[in-house]
Design a protein around this motif. Structure first.
Motif, PDB file in Angstrom:
ATOM      1  N   PRO A  31       0.690  -1.350  -0.038  1.00  0.00           N
ATOM      2  CA  PRO A  31      -0.001  -0.041   0.159  1.00  0.00           C
ATOM      3  C   PRO A  31       0.732   1.305  -0.170  1.00  0.00           C
ATOM      4  O   PRO A  31       0.594   2.109  -0.888  1.00  0.00           O
ATOM      5  CB  PRO A  31      -0.852  -0.187   1.354  1.00  0.00           C
ATOM      6  CG  PRO A  31      -1.181  -1.623   1.480  1.00  0.00           C
ATOM      7  CD  PRO A  31       0.093  -2.263   1.084  1.00  0.00           C
ATOM      8  N   ILE A  32       1.723   1.451   0.872  1.00  0.00           N
ATOM      9  CA  ILE A  32       2.676   2.722   0.819  1.00  0.00           C
ATOM     10  C   ILE A  32       3.357   2.875  -0.539  1.00  0.00           C
ATOM     11  O   ILE A  32       3.404   4.019  -0.950  1.00  0.00           O
ATOM     12  CB  ILE A  32       3.878   2.546   1.829  1.00  0.00           C
ATOM     13  CG1 ILE A  32       4.137   3.948   2.123  1.00  0.00           C
ATOM     14  CG2 ILE A  32       4.985   1.579   1.409  1.00  0.00           C
ATOM     15  CD1 ILE A  32       5.197   4.275   3.367  1.00  0.00           C
ATOM     16  N   LEU A  33       3.719   2.003  -1.124  1.00  0.00           N
ATOM     17  CA  LEU A  33       4.188   2.040  -2.670  1.00  0.00           C
ATOM     18  C   LEU A  33       3.159   2.627  -3.632  1.00  0.00           C
ATOM     19  O   LEU A  33       3.461   3.336  -4.421  1.00  0.00           O
ATOM     20  CB  LEU A  33       4.996   0.756  -3.028  1.00  0.00           C
ATOM     21  CG  LEU A  33       5.803   0.801  -4.223  1.00  0.00           C
ATOM     22  CD1 LEU A  33       6.884   1.781  -4.299  1.00  0.00           C
ATOM     23  CD2 LEU A  33       6.287  -0.624  -4.522  1.00  0.00           C
ATOM     24  N   HIS A  62      10.080  11.180  -6.908  1.00  0.00           N
ATOM     25  CA  HIS A  62      11.376  10.162  -6.888  1.00  0.00           C
ATOM     26  C   HIS A  62      11.400   9.363  -5.746  1.00  0.00           C
ATOM     27  O   HIS A  62      11.282   9.965  -4.823  1.00  0.00           O
ATOM     28  CB  HIS A  62      12.749  11.053  -7.257  1.00  0.00           C
ATOM     29  CG  HIS A  62      12.528  11.772  -8.699  1.00  0.00           C
ATOM     30  ND1 HIS A  62      12.557  11.276  -9.886  1.00  0.00           N
ATOM     31  CD2 HIS A  62      12.586  13.111  -8.531  1.00  0.00           C
ATOM     32  CE1 HIS A  62      12.450  12.293 -10.685  1.00  0.00           C
ATOM     33  NE2 HIS A  62      12.236  13.490 -10.043  1.00  0.00           N
ATOM     34  N   PHE A  63      11.863   8.036  -5.930  1.00  0.00           N
ATOM     35  CA  PHE A  63      11.827   7.158  -4.930  1.00  0.00           C
ATOM     36  C   PHE A  63      13.576   7.577  -4.428  1.00  0.00           C
ATOM     37  O   PHE A  63      14.408   7.745  -5.175  1.00  0.00           O
ATOM     38  CB  PHE A  63      12.020   5.788  -5.191  1.00  0.00           C
ATOM     39  CG  PHE A  63      10.754   5.412  -5.584  1.00  0.00           C
ATOM     40  CD1 PHE A  63       9.490   5.287  -4.666  1.00  0.00           C
ATOM     41  CD2 PHE A  63      10.516   4.936  -6.893  1.00  0.00           C
ATOM     42  CE1 PHE A  63       8.386   4.918  -5.039  1.00  0.00           C
ATOM     43  CE2 PHE A  63       9.224   4.567  -7.076  1.00  0.00           C
ATOM     44  CZ  PHE A  63       7.986   4.425  -6.130  1.00  0.00           C
ATOM     45  N   GLU A  64      13.681   7.902  -3.043  1.00  0.00           N
ATOM     46  CA  GLU A  64      14.863   8.003  -2.561  1.00  0.00           C
ATOM     47  C   GLU A  64      15.318   7.089  -1.516  1.00  0.00           C
ATOM     48  O   GLU A  64      14.424   6.262  -1.047  1.00  0.00           O
ATOM     49  CB  GLU A  64      14.758   9.460  -1.655  1.00  0.00           C
ATOM     50  CG  GLU A  64      14.311  10.546  -2.652  1.00  0.00           C
ATOM     51  CD  GLU A  64      14.231  11.918  -2.111  1.00  0.00           C
ATOM     52  OE1 GLU A  64      14.514  12.060  -1.038  1.00  0.00           O
ATOM     53  OE2 GLU A  64      13.813  13.000  -2.879  1.00  0.00           O
ATOM     54  N   ALA A  65      16.586   7.088  -1.085  1.00  0.00           N
ATOM     55  CA  ALA A  65      17.090   6.198  -0.179  1.00  0.00           C
ATOM     56  C   ALA A  65      16.094   6.243   1.148  1.00  0.00           C
ATOM     57  O   ALA A  65      16.114   5.147   1.960  1.00  0.00           O
ATOM     58  CB  ALA A  65      18.503   6.394   0.293  1.00  0.00           C
ATOM     59  N   ALA A  66      15.736   7.274   1.765  1.00  0.00           N
ATOM     60  CA  ALA A  66      14.797   7.480   2.653  1.00  0.00           C
ATOM     61  C   ALA A  66      13.628   6.778   2.634  1.00  0.00           C
ATOM     62  O   ALA A  66      13.138   6.469   3.700  1.00  0.00           O
ATOM     63  CB  ALA A  66      14.512   8.868   3.030  1.00  0.00           C
ATOM     64  N   HIS A  67      13.130   6.427   1.463  1.00  0.00           N
ATOM     65  CA  HIS A  67      11.783   5.630   1.347  1.00  0.00           C
ATOM     66  C   HIS A  67      12.090   4.164   1.758  1.00  0.00           C
ATOM     67  O   HIS A  67      10.956   3.477   1.746  1.00  0.00           O
ATOM     68  CB  HIS A  67      11.204   5.944  -0.088  1.00  0.00           C
ATOM     69  CG  HIS A  67      11.085   7.435  -0.243  1.00  0.00           C
ATOM     70  ND1 HIS A  67      11.351   8.090  -1.271  1.00  0.00           N
ATOM     71  CD2 HIS A  67      10.075   8.318   0.353  1.00  0.00           C
ATOM     72  CE1 HIS A  67      10.906   9.143  -1.434  1.00  0.00           C
ATOM     73  NE2 HIS A  67      10.020   9.507  -0.195  1.00  0.00           N
ATOM     74  N   VAL A  68      13.094   3.731   1.236  1.00  0.00           N
ATOM     75  CA  VAL A  68      13.675   2.145   1.387  1.00  0.00           C
ATOM     76  C   VAL A  68      13.012   1.446   2.526  1.00  0.00           C
ATOM     77  O   VAL A  68      12.102   0.674   2.451  1.00  0.00           O
ATOM     78  CB  VAL A  68      15.074   2.019   1.149  1.00  0.00           C
ATOM     79  CG1 VAL A  68      15.218   0.386   1.257  1.00  0.00           C
ATOM     80  CG2 VAL A  68      15.350   2.345  -0.303  1.00  0.00           C
ATOM     81  N   ALA A  69      13.381   2.194   3.742  1.00  0.00           N
ATOM     82  CA  ALA A  69      12.700   1.488   5.000  1.00  0.00           C
ATOM     83  C   ALA A  69      11.353   1.500   5.146  1.00  0.00           C
ATOM     84  O   ALA A  69      10.921   0.330   5.604  1.00  0.00           O
ATOM     85  CB  ALA A  69      13.503   2.306   6.294  1.00  0.00           C
ATOM     86  N   ALA A  70      10.680   2.547   4.963  1.00  0.00           N
ATOM     87  CA  ALA A  70       9.138   2.526   4.947  1.00  0.00           C
ATOM     88  C   ALA A  70       8.501   1.351   4.233  1.00  0.00           C
ATOM     89  O   ALA A  70       7.573   0.707   4.350  1.00  0.00           O
ATOM     90  CB  ALA A  70       8.579   3.943   4.749  1.00  0.00           C
ATOM     91  N   ILE A  71       9.155   1.400   2.739  1.00  0.00           N
ATOM     92  CA  ILE A  71       8.621   0.337   1.737  1.00  0.00           C
ATOM     93  C   ILE A  71       8.847  -0.880   2.182  1.00  0.00           C
ATOM     94  O   ILE A  71       8.059  -1.937   2.159  1.00  0.00           O
ATOM     95  CB  ILE A  71       9.151   0.685   0.408  1.00  0.00           C
ATOM     96  CG1 ILE A  71       8.704   2.041   0.046  1.00  0.00           C
ATOM     97  CG2 ILE A  71       9.007  -0.534  -0.676  1.00  0.00           C
ATOM     98  CD1 ILE A  71       9.526   2.638  -1.183  1.00  0.00           C
ATOM     99  N   ALA A  72      10.081  -1.021   2.389  1.00  0.00           N
ATOM    100  CA  ALA A  72      10.329  -2.506   3.129  1.00  0.00           C
ATOM    101  C   ALA A  72       9.598  -2.904   4.265  1.00  0.00           C
ATOM    102  O   ALA A  72       8.968  -4.104   4.589  1.00  0.00           O
ATOM    103  CB  ALA A  72      11.945  -2.467   3.611  1.00  0.00           C
ATOM    104  N   ASP A  73       9.557  -2.005   5.163  1.00  0.00           N
ATOM    105  CA  ASP A  73       8.668  -2.297   6.583  1.00  0.00           C
ATOM    106  C   ASP A  73       7.199  -2.500   6.267  1.00  0.00           C
ATOM    107  O   ASP A  73       6.494  -3.579   6.721  1.00  0.00           O
ATOM    108  CB  ASP A  73       8.552  -0.817   7.603  1.00  0.00           C
ATOM    109  CG  ASP A  73       7.678  -1.293   8.779  1.00  0.00           C
ATOM    110  OD1 ASP A  73       8.318  -2.302   9.553  1.00  0.00           O
ATOM    111  OD2 ASP A  73       6.811  -0.845   8.881  1.00  0.00           O
ATOM    112  N   ASP A  74       6.576  -1.972   5.270  1.00  0.00           N
ATOM    113  CA  ASP A  74       5.025  -2.124   4.638  1.00  0.00           C
ATOM    114  C   ASP A  74       5.206  -3.555   4.085  1.00  0.00           C
ATOM    115  O   ASP A  74       4.255  -4.219   4.165  1.00  0.00           O
ATOM    116  CB  ASP A  74       4.508  -0.973   3.929  1.00  0.00           C
ATOM    117  CG  ASP A  74       3.005  -1.256   3.750  1.00  0.00           C
ATOM    118  OD1 ASP A  74       2.461  -1.676   4.575  1.00  0.00           O
ATOM    119  OD2 ASP A  74       2.677  -0.721   2.538  1.00  0.00           O
TER     120      ASP A  74
END
Length: 79
Positions: free
Chosen positions: A22-24, A38-50
């Protein structure tokens, strides 16, 4: 331990197929609205967590977790 990890992977794969991430989806929908993102490194943790924890929680709420589980009880103070 392999069976446990295999069960987690099985459930995550099933959950993502059923619910997506859902977050993606929210991030992609924002792009479709004309907003440049743009996807940034800061987004990776939230995407992986979801993708992992969020998927697990969604399946748990549906009582749809599957896999091989070890269930034990205590009898005379012994597991």
């Amino acid at each position: 331990m392999q069976t446990c990890l295999a069960s987690v992977a099985l459930n995550v794969r099933r959950g993502i197929r059923q619910h997506g991430i859902p977050i993606l989806k929210e991030m992609v929908d924002a792009d479709a609205s004309g907003e440049v993102r743009h996807f940034e490194a800061a987004h990776v943790a939230a995407i992986a967590d979801d993708a992992v924890r969020g998927t697990w929680q969604r399946l748990q709420q549906q009582q749809a977790l599957t896999g091989k589980w070890i269930i034990f009880g205590v009898h005379e103070e012994i597991n």
